[in-house]
Every structure is written in C-alpha cells, then in structure tokens.
Scaffold this motif. Sequence first.
Motif, PDB file in Angstrom:
ATOM      1  N   GLY A 323       5.015   8.413   9.393  1.00 49.60           N
ATOM      2  CA  GLY A 323       5.769   7.754   8.341  1.00 49.60           C
ATOM      3  C   GLY A 323       5.225   6.372   8.043  1.00 49.60           C
ATOM      4  N   HIS A 324       4.821   5.654   9.097  1.00 49.70           N
ATOM      5  CA  HIS A 324       4.229   4.334   8.905  1.00 49.70           C
ATOM      6  C   HIS A 324       2.937   4.442   8.111  1.00 49.70           C
ATOM      7  CE1 HIS A 324       6.401   3.128  12.872  1.00 49.70           C
ATOM      8  NE2 HIS A 324       7.187   3.017  11.822  1.00 49.70           N
ATOM      9  N   ARG A 325       2.096   5.406   8.466  1.00 50.14           N
ATOM     10  CA  ARG A 325       0.819   5.559   7.781  1.00 50.14           C
ATOM     11  C   ARG A 325       1.033   5.904   6.309  1.00 50.14           C
ATOM     12  NH1 ARG A 325      -4.332   6.590   9.180  1.00 50.14           N
ATOM     13  NH2 ARG A 325      -3.893   4.876  10.619  1.00 50.14           N
ATOM     14  N   ALA A 326       2.028   6.753   6.026  1.00 54.95           N
ATOM     15  CA  ALA A 326       2.293   7.131   4.637  1.00 54.95           C
ATOM     16  C   ALA A 326       2.729   5.922   3.824  1.00 54.95           C
ATOM     17  CB  ALA A 326       3.354   8.226   4.585  1.00 54.95           C
ATOM     18  N   ALA A 327       3.576   5.065   4.419  1.00 59.17           N
ATOM     19  CA  ALA A 327       4.030   3.872   3.707  1.00 59.17           C
ATOM     20  C   ALA A 327       2.888   2.909   3.471  1.00 59.17           C
ATOM     21  CB  ALA A 327       5.150   3.197   4.507  1.00 59.17           C
ATOM     22  N   SER A 328       2.040   2.730   4.473  1.00 62.38           N
ATOM     23  CA  SER A 328       0.882   1.866   4.304  1.00 62.38           C
ATOM     24  C   SER A 328      -0.091   2.448   3.280  1.00 62.38           C
ATOM     25  CB  SER A 328       0.177   1.681   5.651  1.00 62.38           C
ATOM     26  OG  SER A 328      -1.068   1.047   5.494  1.00 62.38           O
ATOM     27  N   GLN A 329      -0.242   3.763   3.289  1.00 66.53           N
ATOM     28  CA  GLN A 329      -1.164   4.406   2.364  1.00 66.53           C
ATOM     29  C   GLN A 329      -0.748   4.176   0.913  1.00 66.53           C
ATOM     30  OE1 GLN A 329      -4.055   6.100   3.369  1.00 66.53           O
ATOM     31  NE2 GLN A 329      -4.494   5.879   1.173  1.00 66.53           N
ATOM     32  N   ARG A 330       0.555   4.082   0.672  1.00 70.25           N
ATOM     33  CA  ARG A 330       1.019   3.811  -0.689  1.00 70.25           C
ATOM     34  C   ARG A 330       0.525   2.453  -1.178  1.00 70.25           C
ATOM     35  NH1 ARG A 330       5.713   6.516   1.237  1.00 70.25           N
ATOM     36  NH2 ARG A 330       6.790   4.579   1.769  1.00 70.25           N
ATOM     37  N   LEU A 331       0.513   1.479  -0.258  1.00 68.42           N
ATOM     38  CA  LEU A 331      -0.026   0.170  -0.609  1.00 68.42           C
ATOM     39  C   LEU A 331      -1.520   0.270  -0.908  1.00 68.42           C
ATOM     40  CD1 LEU A 331       0.054  -2.922  -0.875  1.00 68.42           C
ATOM     41  CD2 LEU A 331      -0.211  -3.050   1.625  1.00 68.42           C
ATOM     42  N   VAL A 357      -2.541  -7.273   4.722  1.00 67.23           N
ATOM     43  CA  VAL A 357      -2.094  -6.859   6.055  1.00 67.23           C
ATOM     44  C   VAL A 357      -0.680  -6.301   5.950  1.00 67.23           C
ATOM     45  CG1 VAL A 357      -1.732  -7.557   8.440  1.00 67.23           C
ATOM     46  CG2 VAL A 357      -3.518  -8.660   7.081  1.00 67.23           C
ATOM     47  N   TRP A 358      -0.523  -5.069   6.387  1.00 66.21           N
ATOM     48  CA  TRP A 358       0.752  -4.347   6.353  1.00 66.21           C
ATOM     49  C   TRP A 358       1.288  -4.278   7.772  1.00 66.21           C
ATOM     50  CZ3 TRP A 358       2.608   0.039   8.696  1.00 66.21           C
ATOM     51  CH2 TRP A 358       3.704   0.675   8.109  1.00 66.21           C
ATOM     52  N   LEU A 371      -8.893  -3.804   3.321  1.00 69.09           N
ATOM     53  CA  LEU A 371      -9.926  -4.739   2.868  1.00 69.09           C
ATOM     54  C   LEU A 371     -10.250  -4.452   1.405  1.00 69.09           C
ATOM     55  CD1 LEU A 371     -12.128  -6.897   3.320  1.00 69.09           C
ATOM     56  CD2 LEU A 371     -13.638  -5.030   4.110  1.00 69.09           C
ATOM     57  N   VAL A 372      -9.995  -5.432   0.556  1.00 64.08           N
ATOM     58  CA  VAL A 372     -10.282  -5.309  -0.882  1.00 64.08           C
ATOM     59  C   VAL A 372     -11.550  -6.110  -1.174  1.00 64.08           C
ATOM     60  CG1 VAL A 372      -9.402  -5.662  -3.219  1.00 64.08           C
ATOM     61  CG2 VAL A 372      -7.812  -5.091  -1.352  1.00 64.08           C
ATOM     62  N   LEU A 381      -9.460   0.992   4.402  1.00 60.19           N
ATOM     63  CA  LEU A 381      -8.600   0.769   5.566  1.00 60.19           C
ATOM     64  C   LEU A 381      -9.489   0.402   6.733  1.00 60.19           C
ATOM     65  CD1 LEU A 381      -5.751   0.869   6.800  1.00 60.19           C
ATOM     66  CD2 LEU A 381      -6.172   3.282   7.332  1.00 60.19           C
ATOM     67  N   THR A 382      -9.286  -0.770   7.293  1.00 61.32           N
ATOM     68  CA  THR A 382     -10.173  -1.270   8.339  1.00 61.32           C
ATOM     69  C   THR A 382      -9.347  -1.855   9.481  1.00 61.32           C
ATOM     70  OG1 THR A 382     -12.024  -2.790   8.748  1.00 61.32           O
ATOM     71  CG2 THR A 382     -10.362  -3.512   7.166  1.00 61.32           C
ATOM     72  N   GLY A 383      -9.955  -2.698  10.279  1.00 61.25           N
ATOM     73  CA  GLY A 383      -9.259  -3.285  11.418  1.00 61.25           C
ATOM     74  C   GLY A 383      -9.022  -4.770  11.240  1.00 61.25           C
ATOM     75  N   ALA A 384      -8.384  -5.375  12.243  1.00 63.15           N
ATOM     76  CA  ALA A 384      -8.034  -6.787  12.160  1.00 63.15           C
ATOM     77  C   ALA A 384      -9.260  -7.683  12.058  1.00 63.15           C
ATOM     78  CB  ALA A 384      -7.195  -7.180  13.377  1.00 63.15           C
TER      79      ALA A 384
END
Length: 449
Positions: A323-331, A357-358, A371-372, A381-384
């Motif tokens: 669910g977290h990934r789906a919400a982040s994916q929308r962003l 950062v989500w 990362l835009v 989608l990348t890391g910190a």
Amino acid sequence: MFVLCNGRSGSTLLRFLLDAHPELACPPETNLPGLCVQLATVWSLIEGAPLSAVRGDEPPEVPHAAIAGVRATMDSMVGPYLARRGKRRYCDKSLGTARFAELLTRVYPEARFVCLYRHPMDVIASGMEACPWGLSGYGFDPYIAATPGNAVLALARFWAENAAETLAAEDRFPGACLRVRYEDLVAAPDQVAGELFGFLGAAPAPGISAACFSTERERFGPADHKIWYTSKISSDSVGRGWSVPAGMIPPPVREQVNQLAARLGYLPVDGGWGTSAPPADLRTAQTRPQADPAQASSAQVGPAQVGPAQVGPAQASTAAAGGHRAASQRLGDRLKAGLAELGAAGGPDRAESFVAVWLPADQTGRPEHWLVDLKNHSVTLTGAEAQENSDWDIVGSAQAWEQVTGGQLNLGAALRSCRLRYCDGAESGPVASDARIAMLARLLDLASW
C-alpha cells in the motif's frame, strides 16, 4: 516525590502512571512547590531574614521556623488528601518545579525528584500544536513576549532554560534524582515504570501502562488536552519535531540546545534537520533502553524498535508495504506525467535535478525518493543518496503529498506549515526558490495559469 519538568514533555502521561499505582497519589498541577516558596518568603519576612533579589525566587536564607511552618502547612493539605485517596505517598507534578528544588529538599529532606525530558524539537512541535493561535500558558508567555515574531525561537529558549534548570537539580542532588525521557517512557512504559517505582521504594506494579487508562483520573487543574481521549500509550508523537524549521533558531541558541541535548542522549539539531527522511530514533544509540516485549509486538511500535532502516525484504512484501509503494507510485506517476507535458511544451530550461522525498505514514514502510532530472527529462525511483547530488529537494509525509496532489491542501499552505519542506543546500535565494516551487506546481498540475 516531585516531577521536575517543563510543559509539553509528557508529564500528564507520567502523572497517570504514578497515580495508577496503589501506593501513590499524583493529582493534576497544584503548584504546591510555588506555594512553598511564597510561604517561605512571607515567613522569612516576618522573621526578619533577607529576601531574594528576584521576585518569586526562594529566599537565600530560610529560618528553621519558616521551614517547619511550611512543612506543617503542606502536611495539613497533603495528609487529608492521601487519606481520602487511600494512598501513602504524595507525588507532585507542577511545571517549573526545578527552580525550587533547593527549598523542597529542606522542607522534605527525604524527597525524591523524577526529572522528565523530551527532545527539544518535539517539545517545540507539541507547543505549536497546543497553541495554534499563539503561544500562551504552559510557561510559554515570557519567552514569546521576548521574541513575538518567532515562536520556534521562543520555544527553543523555553526548552533550553527549563532543561538547564532540571539538569542543575540533578547535579546538585544526584542521589535524590532519577532521569526519565519521554521517548523511553513511550517505547518501554512498563520497564521505565518499574525503574521509577523501585527508585521511589514502591512495590512493583506489572501491567501499569494499561491500568493507568482503566480508571477515571482527577480532571481538575491544567493537563494535556489529548490525554482524556487516549486509551493506550503510543510512540506516535515521537519525531513530530522533524518538520520544525531549525533555521528559525539562531546559532547561539541552537548551540545551547545541542549542548543540553547531548547531555541527555539526544540527536543534535543540525543544518540537515528536517531535510531528509527522519531518523529511526531521536536518541543516541548508546542511551536507548531495551523495549518491553509487549510493546515491541504491538501495533504501536516506537522508532527505537522498528524504523525505516530496519525494514527488510520480507516486510517489504507485506500488504502494508504494498500500500505504501502504491501511494508513493502515484506521486512518481504524477511527476512523470507533468515532466512529459512540460517537455512537449518546450520547457523547463533548467539543467537541474531535485528529489521528491515521500515519507511513509508509519514506521513500517521505507521513505521513497523520486529523482527528477530536468536536464534529461527523467523521473526515477532511487535511494537517499540521490539527495547528496541534487540541487534541491522537497520532503513531505505521505499524507501531505496525497492531500496536495489530491487538491485538499494548497501547495503554498503545505510549504508554509512545513508539511512539505523545500530544502536548498546552496541557499539560492527567494527568486530561484519561487521559480522552483512554481515549476513543481506545474509538474503536479496544481495551477492552470
């Protein structure tokens, strides 16, 4: 027993735990220590003893007759109260008591002090939440009067002065003091309560963290406004100060805050505060107690036990993580669509990159970093680590991103309240910042002009 604390430090929760013990009675704030000082001052005046140069402080020399009279007056109030409650030990939880510790040890030579602390930025966040229309009460008034245009600075000074007074009492009376941190209390309440009762010479009380909400507590007097609608101890409020803009605290005050925080085993408030995913814990590693097994297995798991850095592959496959990934994916999808539309229109012309950062709504998910890359027209989608090389970042909670992209929260209001944080390490200035935020609004399709 006296609790030495400042407002918004979790003192009402501590009072509930103390008052739930069969031997201990802890009423709401009585300001009994302040009354002791007033009585000692009047008695000293009558006895011809010198008074303090600072109005409200205890006299430098209190005659023995005054001490005995203060004790007798206090006992005449406390004794019947204990008899009515069927308890044998009195516990006082009044704000600002640390400055009166010297006199209290003379009135009650066997008194014990529980010194309660909370991370400074969480105290600031809690103070702002409790006083949304202007700082008032809780001891805030003199601090906001000195800096009326900066509530963050006022609360930082409030925390620093109160923490320094409480630490001074610890230094002066080490054998009579026990240090308790709010973060330890909510992460391992039964363990901390056990240590507290042992320090007070009271019998063990297993399960006290649940029992403290099972009986109606006295409601008269000041108290935390949320406690009456709480049914269990939770660590949900730990870390809320991550959204507080540390830049509003001038370097000299921030240095003072950090010196005190280091003594208490807290993470410092540095230039990177609030500019990335929050830390898994506000306490330094070597100062964390072990969590109660019941707490570690419950849904209310605190940052000390499970944090973003500890989430493994097995947990990432759970429904919650999905669910977290789906919400982040929308962003991420929103950013990709916006960038594609801007590219087709011949813009933007910036050769920059930024990271959105989500932050997940709870401690069971990982922060995600989008990362835009404006130069290469890509969203990844990348890391910190991407934040180390980006030109600027925008950091926000899952709820804030959902509300902004869904039209329920204005982007300007989200930035103004720090629910979304614009972070620019190079400090490019207001013109560049405004242009970047305007472009973000276009990417998220938030403005039609």
